[in-house]
Design an enzyme around this catalytic site. Structure first.
Site, mmCIF file in Angstrom:
data_model
loop_
_atom_site.group_PDB
_atom_site.id
_atom_site.type_symbol
_atom_site.label_atom_id
_atom_site.label_comp_id
_atom_site.label_asym_id
_atom_site.label_seq_id
_atom_site.Cartn_x
_atom_site.Cartn_y
_atom_site.Cartn_z
ATOM 1 N N TRP A 41 -42.268 125.499 52.269
ATOM 2 C CA TRP A 41 -41.685 124.440 52.713
ATOM 3 C C TRP A 41 -40.448 124.682 53.199
ATOM 4 C CZ3 TRP A 41 -40.231 120.506 49.324
ATOM 5 C CH2 TRP A 41 -40.370 119.274 49.499
ATOM 6 N N ASP A 97 -45.112 124.669 42.429
ATOM 7 C CA ASP A 97 -45.259 123.416 43.086
ATOM 8 C C ASP A 97 -46.450 123.226 44.101
ATOM 9 O OD1 ASP A 97 -44.405 121.623 44.557
ATOM 10 O OD2 ASP A 97 -43.413 122.526 46.090
ATOM 11 N N LYS A 132 -49.950 112.867 47.691
ATOM 12 C CA LYS A 132 -51.109 113.476 48.987
ATOM 13 C C LYS A 132 -52.764 112.850 48.522
ATOM 14 C CE LYS A 132 -47.464 115.579 51.030
ATOM 15 N NZ LYS A 132 -46.801 116.496 52.278
HETATM 16 N N1 PGU Z 1 -43.654 120.869 48.308
HETATM 17 C C1 PGU Z 1 -44.809 120.785 49.082
HETATM 18 C C2 PGU Z 1 -45.434 122.483 49.021
HETATM 19 C C3 PGU Z 1 -44.604 120.320 50.222
HETATM 20 O O1 PGU Z 1 -45.700 120.652 50.909
HETATM 21 C C4 PGU Z 1 -44.601 119.306 50.022
HETATM 22 C C5 PGU Z 1 -43.806 117.803 50.903
HETATM 23 C C6 PGU Z 1 -43.747 118.506 48.725
HETATM 24 C C7 PGU Z 1 -43.426 119.594 47.753
HETATM 25 C C8 PGU Z 1 -43.298 117.184 48.302
HETATM 26 O O2 PGU Z 1 -43.615 115.679 48.469
HETATM 27 P P1 PGU Z 1 -43.025 114.482 47.986
HETATM 28 O O3 PGU Z 1 -43.919 113.461 49.339
HETATM 29 O O4 PGU Z 1 -42.035 114.522 47.106
HETATM 30 O O5 PGU Z 1 -44.408 114.408 46.536
HETATM 31 N N2 PGU Z 1 -44.636 118.329 52.149
HETATM 32 C C9 PGU Z 1 -44.751 117.411 53.470
HETATM 33 C C10 PGU Z 1 -44.413 116.462 53.135
HETATM 34 C C11 PGU Z 1 -43.366 115.576 54.604
HETATM 35 C C12 PGU Z 1 -42.053 116.863 53.973
HETATM 36 O O6 PGU Z 1 -41.037 117.722 53.927
HETATM 37 O O7 PGU Z 1 -41.707 115.673 52.777
HETATM 38 C C13 PGU Z 1 -44.855 118.766 54.476
HETATM 39 O O8 PGU Z 1 -45.531 117.686 55.893
HETATM 40 O O9 PGU Z 1 -44.738 119.177 54.664
#
Ligand code: PGU
Length: 460
Positions: A188, A269, A305
């Site tokens: 990510w 994570d 999510k």
């Molecule tokens: N860790 C991972 C692996 C994730 O994919 C995401 C969110 C988070 C943590 C953090 O999400 P929080 O909303 O802070 O709990 N990834 C999504 C959301 C968009 C972003 O980049 O924040 C995504 O689309 O990859």
């Protein structure tokens, strides 16, 4: 003193209020200072009296334009496109079959109950809502886990997954100077930003093998083995982002062996608990296996999510320690890090989670809704695979789509091909080739398959 203030007070309309206040015997120096702090006005001082001179030269001239965010910026570009067939597969956010954002029914119910209770909005403690911290640790480790009974977990409510990761990064920077965090390649995108901003050195371990469109398990193990002893190994608890490829239970065992041998610290994570399989327990199996081995573990949780609480910013950081005393000390330091950053976390999302998990009827409802969401994504995944396989006559094997899990599919499209997806087909996605299947409907699968096939075969 009063006469100087009076001469200044007559200079502007806003200052005349001060004049009025002075006349009433209240010397409001605050409103006079307001003029001096406006960054768009240059003040030339003549002793105690100021003349204001407008200037075009900004104090912020040296600040360059930041690039758009590779994930959240995609939504902005999507909004600006008015094509009727446009599709937003960028951000990992669940949509209904009608491609509308979804608020879980169970969240609406919990919200209503909160309103009826009429709770106050006083500050939370620095570590967050006690009832939330209790249920969030139980949800991750299992309520009967000895580490909970023995009070060996330091849990602090965080600003969702991102904020919780950031707290842990700050803890590493402060107490493990020079220690490295190993992150998967790819990962990510925000992981790198988080560790860069916390000034924690990081490097990558091999994870994705483009040849097999699967896990490069040997590379991963070799890189974790080669890392300096006592490194932090960042692992996606389930539903790896962006690849959708998770290790098997046996592979998790080998990963734990190597981490233990090298005295590394596993750092999970887990942003998709319940979203990969539809079951909260199944998706927490990796974390629980490490904990069952007696290892000290860091784990960042998110409710964006699985409860659809994206904008509530609700999550937690958990540090499993080998003694309750160590856990108490770690928690005290996490609080010390949080205090100057944001003081204490927001209450609303924490109450929603605490009420849902703490009530057996609501908890059951949540599980059913999560299964429904995970099920819809699985259906879309199958339909996309069927559409790709039937439309593409080249013989290409698209079965990798079915092997991936969670919200995403990692298509293997390169940047130029991703650009074609957006520019020609109005399909918005991240430039690493990731598409969010949570933003796709059954009705749009064929259109998406046409776009992917065209980009794959006709753009190099
Ligand atoms: N860790 C991972 C692996 C994730 O994919 C995401 C969110 C988070 C943590 C953090 O999400 P929080 O909303 O802070 O709990 N990834 C999504 C959301 C968009 C972003 O980049 O924040 C995504 O689309 O990859």
């Amino acid at each position: 003193m009063a006469s100087t203030l009076l001469s200044l007070a007559s200079a502007t309309p806003s200052a005349s209020l001060c004049f009025h206040e002075i006349n009433k015997g209240k010397l409001n120096l605050g409103c006079i200072n307001k003029e001096k702090t406006n960054p768009f006005i240059k003040a030339k001082s003549f002793g105690r009296v100021s003349m204001v001179v407008a200037s075009n030269v900004s104090h912020f001239e040296g600040i360059t334009m930041a690039p758009p965010d590779p994930i959240l910026g995609v939504s902005e570009a999507f909004k600006a496109d008015d094509h009727e067939l446009k599709l937003n597969l960028g951000v990992g956010a669940y949509r209904t079959e009608e491609l509308q954002p979804y608020v879980l029914d169970v969240v609406k119910k919990a919200d209503k109950l909160l309103l009826e209770k009429g709770e106050n909005l006083e500050y939370l403690p620095i570590e967050g809502l006690a009832a939330f911290n209790k249920v969030t640790a139980e949800l991750l480790f299992g309520a009967d886990n000895p580490v909970i009974k023995q009070q060996r977990v330091a849990t602090v409510q965080g600003l969702s997954g991102t904020g919780s990761l950031r707290l842990a990064a700050a803890l590493i920077e402060r107490y493990f100077p020079g220690a490295k965090v190993l992150i998967s390649s790819p990962t990510w995108g925000n992981h790198k930003n988080i560790f860069n901003d916390a000034r924690v050195p990081w490097s990558e371990y091999r994870y994705y093998d483009p040849k097999t469109v699967g896990l490069d398990f040997e590379g991963m193990i070799a890189d974790i083995k080669a890392a300096p002893e006592g490194s932090f190994i960042l692992l996606h608890g389930c539903a790896h982002n962006p690849t959708g490829i998770d290790p098997t239970p046996e592979q998790w065992g080998v990963i734990a062996d190597v981490i233990q041998e090298k005295n590394h610290i596993p750092f999970f994570d887990i942003a998709y608990q319940g979203f990969a399989s539809g079951s909260l327990d199944t998706d927490a199996a990796s974390v629980r296996m490490f904990v069952a081995r007696g290892m000290e573990v860091i784990a960042a949780q998110s409710y964006s999510k699985n409860l659809g609480l994206y904008a509530e910013r609700i999550g937690a950081i958990n540090v499993v320690c080998s003694s309750p005393e160590a856990a108490a000390r770690v928690k005290s330091q996490l609080k010390r890090i949080a205090r100057p950053m944001y003081s204490n976390p927001p209450v609303h999302g924490a109450r929603i989670v605490a009420n849902i998990v703490g009530d057996s009827a609501l908890f059951k409802e949540w599980n059913a809704e999560m299964e429904m969401m995970a099920g819809r994504i699985k259906n879309v995944r199958h339909k996309l695979f069927d559409s790709l396989s039937s439309k593409d006559k080249s013989g290409k094997d698209w079965s990798f789509v079915l092997k991936q899990i969670g919200m995403f599919s990692f298509t293997g499209l390169n940047k130029a091909q991703c650009d074609n997806m957006t520019n020609k087909w109005h399909v918005y996605m991240t430039k690493d080739g990731r598409i969010s299947l949570a933003g796709l409907s059954l009705a749009k699968c064929e259109y998406l398959a046409d776009a992917i096939i065209d980009s794959y075969h006709n753009v190099s």
